[in-house]
Design a protein around this motif. Sequence first.
Motif, PDB file in Angstrom:
ATOM      1  N   GLY A 135      53.421  61.588  89.619  1.00  0.00           N
ATOM      2  CA  GLY A 135      54.793  61.994  89.896  1.00  0.00           C
ATOM      3  C   GLY A 135      55.332  62.788  88.723  1.00  0.00           C
ATOM      4  O   GLY A 135      55.035  62.478  87.569  1.00  0.00           O
ATOM      5  N   PHE A 136      56.117  63.814  89.025  1.00  0.00           N
ATOM      6  CA  PHE A 136      56.636  64.709  87.997  1.00  0.00           C
ATOM      7  C   PHE A 136      58.163  64.655  88.021  1.00  0.00           C
ATOM      8  O   PHE A 136      58.781  64.994  89.034  1.00  0.00           O
ATOM      9  CB  PHE A 136      56.115  66.126  88.221  1.00  0.00           C
ATOM     10  N   LYS A 137      58.755  64.227  86.896  1.00  0.00           N
ATOM     11  CA  LYS A 137      60.204  64.047  86.815  1.00  0.00           C
ATOM     12  C   LYS A 137      60.912  65.390  86.963  1.00  0.00           C
ATOM     13  O   LYS A 137      60.583  66.348  86.285  1.00  0.00           O
ATOM     14  CB  LYS A 137      60.566  63.406  85.478  1.00  0.00           C
ATOM     15  N   VAL A 138      61.874  65.452  87.886  1.00  0.00           N
ATOM     16  CA  VAL A 138      62.675  66.664  88.061  1.00  0.00           C
ATOM     17  C   VAL A 138      64.135  66.430  87.676  1.00  0.00           C
ATOM     18  O   VAL A 138      64.878  67.392  87.477  1.00  0.00           O
ATOM     19  CB  VAL A 138      62.595  67.201  89.512  1.00  0.00           C
ATOM     20  N   ASN A 139      64.540  65.175  87.540  1.00  0.00           N
ATOM     21  CA  ASN A 139      65.906  64.864  87.137  1.00  0.00           C
ATOM     22  C   ASN A 139      65.941  63.461  86.559  1.00  0.00           C
ATOM     23  O   ASN A 139      65.237  62.577  87.033  1.00  0.00           O
ATOM     24  CB  ASN A 139      66.861  64.954  88.338  1.00  0.00           C
ATOM     25  N   ALA A 140      66.745  63.285  85.523  1.00  0.00           N
ATOM     26  CA  ALA A 140      66.949  61.960  84.937  1.00  0.00           C
ATOM     27  C   ALA A 140      68.391  61.855  84.472  1.00  0.00           C
ATOM     28  O   ALA A 140      68.890  62.740  83.780  1.00  0.00           O
ATOM     29  CB  ALA A 140      66.006  61.727  83.766  1.00  0.00           C
ATOM     30  N   SER A 158      58.069  62.307  81.402  1.00  0.00           N
ATOM     31  CA  SER A 158      58.128  63.378  82.399  1.00  0.00           C
ATOM     32  C   SER A 158      57.083  63.230  83.499  1.00  0.00           C
ATOM     33  O   SER A 158      57.192  63.861  84.547  1.00  0.00           O
ATOM     34  CB  SER A 158      57.995  64.739  81.728  1.00  0.00           C
ATOM     35  N   VAL A 159      56.053  62.391  83.282  1.00  0.00           N
ATOM     36  CA  VAL A 159      55.013  62.167  84.292  1.00  0.00           C
ATOM     37  C   VAL A 159      54.918  60.673  84.562  1.00  0.00           C
ATOM     38  O   VAL A 159      54.940  59.854  83.644  1.00  0.00           O
ATOM     39  CB  VAL A 159      53.646  62.719  83.818  1.00  0.00           C
ATOM     40  N   ASP A 160      54.825  60.342  85.839  1.00  0.00           N
ATOM     41  CA  ASP A 160      54.692  58.956  86.271  1.00  0.00           C
ATOM     42  C   ASP A 160      53.412  58.859  87.096  1.00  0.00           C
ATOM     43  O   ASP A 160      53.105  59.754  87.880  1.00  0.00           O
ATOM     44  CB  ASP A 160      55.907  58.562  87.125  1.00  0.00           C
ATOM     45  N   PHE A 161      52.661  57.792  86.915  1.00  0.00           N
ATOM     46  CA  PHE A 161      51.422  57.610  87.668  1.00  0.00           C
ATOM     47  C   PHE A 161      51.482  56.252  88.353  1.00  0.00           C
ATOM     48  O   PHE A 161      51.827  55.254  87.732  1.00  0.00           O
ATOM     49  CB  PHE A 161      50.216  57.693  86.734  1.00  0.00           C
ATOM     50  N   SER A 162      51.150  56.226  89.652  1.00  0.00           N
ATOM     51  CA  SER A 162      51.201  54.963  90.394  1.00  0.00           C
ATOM     52  C   SER A 162      50.060  54.883  91.404  1.00  0.00           C
ATOM     53  O   SER A 162      49.396  55.869  91.704  1.00  0.00           O
ATOM     54  CB  SER A 162      52.544  54.801  91.099  1.00  0.00           C
ATOM     55  N   ILE A 163      49.877  53.661  91.924  1.00  0.00           N
ATOM     56  CA  ILE A 163      48.899  53.385  92.969  1.00  0.00           C
ATOM     57  C   ILE A 163      49.688  53.044  94.230  1.00  0.00           C
ATOM     58  O   ILE A 163      50.317  51.983  94.305  1.00  0.00           O
ATOM     59  CB  ILE A 163      47.979  52.195  92.592  1.00  0.00           C
TER      60      ILE A 163
END
Length: 193
Positions: free
Chosen positions: A117-122, A143-148
């Motif tokens: 996942g790539f953060k576009v807003n926080a 800025s990058v999120d990784f999940s299963i």
Amino acid sequence: MKKVLLVAALMISSVAAFAQHAVGTVTIQPKVGLNIANFTDADDADARVGFVAGAELEYQASDIFSISAGALYSQQGCKGKEGGLSLTQKLDYINVPIMANVYVAPGFAVKLGVQPGFKVNAEAEAKNGSNAITAGNTSQFNSVDFSIPVGVSYEFSNVVLDARYNWGLTKAIKDLDNKNTVFQFTVGYKFAL
């Protein structure tokens, strides 16, 4: 012996009928839905309810197995209270789920995959009654999120109901151990390409 062979033949023929689309076909599925998101290890945090929308492509590799990949805009984060303030962590991502789908019954699939996942807003928002302070694009969030993602779906007449749990593996906030956890419910419609 004949009964055993007959039962085996019936089981094999029913497995072949599980897929909704012919082997070798590609479909696209626009979808919209609801996220119920939170952070792990966040004391007294409440879920943030958000929106999810996007599309997925699916390739039917065999009668019971397909591979899908997509792009989904996903509102995540959490809510909480601290010192009389209502706090909301708003994290929006473009998630790219890559899923293996196994059809275990007609129209019913179990799913497992990986999802960068790539953060576009926080935004971090603090409210005290009617007064609100918002800090946008804060740098403390990765800025990058990784999940299963793990889930199930049911398809009927090209309408697809999908339920997933996205198990976060990477930190959402750089200096903390909080990870994203998301229950995701969507409805979509499959079109053959």
